[in-house]
Design an enzyme around this catalytic site. Structure first.
Site, PDB file in Angstrom:
ATOM      1  N   GLU A 138     -11.950  -0.633  -7.037  1.00 26.37           N
ATOM      2  CA  GLU A 138     -10.801   0.155  -6.583  1.00 26.37           C
ATOM      3  C   GLU A 138     -10.270  -0.468  -5.299  1.00 26.37           C
ATOM      4  OE1 GLU A 138     -11.584   4.347  -6.185  1.00 26.37           O
ATOM      5  OE2 GLU A 138     -10.145   4.574  -4.542  1.00 26.37           O
ATOM      6  N   GLU A 143      -3.134   4.932   1.914  1.00 26.03           N
ATOM      7  CA  GLU A 143      -3.926   6.163   1.824  1.00 26.03           C
ATOM      8  C   GLU A 143      -4.112   6.750   3.215  1.00 26.03           C
ATOM      9  OE1 GLU A 143      -7.844   7.774  -0.560  1.00 26.03           O
ATOM     10  OE2 GLU A 143      -7.936   5.783   0.333  1.00 26.03           O
TER      11      GLU A 143
END
Length: 319
Positions: A138, A143
């Site tokens: 990932e 974010e």
């Protein structure tokens, strides 16, 4: 070996090295307002990060205006009108998208006019992930949670990926764990951006910008460019990362091909959950409500600006 032979050998080696071709980047996929829903699938699933969120179907997202085109841009938003039961099992309506194509190595250039604002309870992410998590990896590109103003780039993997900072360095600051597989992959190895306009409200006030992610066998690098600082080669569609300067994050020294495979592009905006909810009590957001879920349930008007407005995503292959 004689001096003459040594001299000739060195010259041949240098000549051969200098003759190596530069990496070239060819446009593989474009995602924009003309083809968005044929290139992304809406994921009506339970939130893997246990947020107070309800990821709706494509039909519901479109009927509620959570997924639409505005001019030549794509809007991805959340419900900002409905009062919810803070003790209920259904969270705030939102949209989660996954690209239909998957990738093995790529240069991904994402151009945003707006991303979700820095607001209590909000946890947006633009990222890539393989189908067998964490074994196929990932990459979290954009974010943050709650009132964050600095983007955090993070890798999550199975055990055994402990990267170093690559040649040329990085502008961001490491956070989390050195081992990207720490905590079964949940902790990850993060880098916090040093740019105060790299995330949320400040990103939007600065006119948006571009995130570029380079994923190869030997490196994973992420750059952020404010709208007024996007390199001309990105604008012209002839990207050349060699001329972009120091990235936010510059991961090297991990066997990336063993840890990152078959990755899809993901958009989501969740609420509370494993990160925003976990740090709620230690943030200033707790002064608004002792419960993250209760705040999100009872203050829908707070989330009118928790939306993505995407100009385009372009994926380039390398040769």
């Amino acid at each position: 070996m004689s001096f003459t032979h040594l001299f000739v050998s060195i010259n041949l080696l240098v000549a051969g090295t200098s003759a190596l071709p530069a990496t070239t980047y060819a446009l593989q996929d474009t995602y924009d307002y003309t083809n968005w829903l044929s290139r992304f699938s809406v994921q009506n699933i339970a939130d893997p990060t246990h947020g107070f969120v309800n990821y709706v179907t494509q039909a519901q997202a479109q009927s509620e205006g959570l997924l639409k085109t505005i001019g030549d841009q794509v809007y991805i938003g959340v419900d900002n009108t409905t009062q919810l039961d803070p003790n209920g099992s259904v969270g705030r309506n939102s949209v989660r998208l996954q690209s239909n194509p998957s990738y093995n190595h790529a240069l991904v250039i994402a151009d945003f006019a707006h991303i979700p604002v820095s607001d209590c309870g909000v946890w947006p992410a633009f990222w890539m992930v393989g189908p067998n998590w964490p074994n196929e990896g990932e990459i979290d590109i954009i974010e943050g949670v709650n009132l964050n103003t600095y983007d955090q780039v993070t890798l999550h993997t199975s055990s055994g990926c402990v990267p170093t900072i690559g040649s040329g360095g990085q502008t961001g600051t490491p956070t989390g764990n050195a081992d990207c597989g720490a905590g079964g992959g949940y902790t990850g190895c993060g880098v916090v951006s040093g740019s105060a306009t790299s995330y949320g409200t400040a990103f939007n006030a600065n006119g948006g910008g571009v995130y570029a992610t380079l994923w190869t066998s030997s490196a994973i690098k992420v750059w952020y460019f404010p709208a007024n600082g996007v390199p001309s080669d990105i604008k012209s569609g002839t990207p050349n990362p060699a001329g972009w300067g120091t990235p936010i994050a510059n991961y090297a020294g991990c066997g990336f091909d063993a840890h990152f495979q078959n990755m899809n592009i993901i958009f989501d905006t969740t609420f509370c959950g494993d990160w925003a909810g976990q740090v709620w009590s230690s943030s200033s957001c707790a002064s608004l409500n002792p419960s993250c879920n209760a705040y999100v349930a009872e203050e829908p008007q707070s989330f009118g600006n928790a939306y993505w407005l995407v100009n385009s995503i372009k994926v380039y292959s390398m040769s």
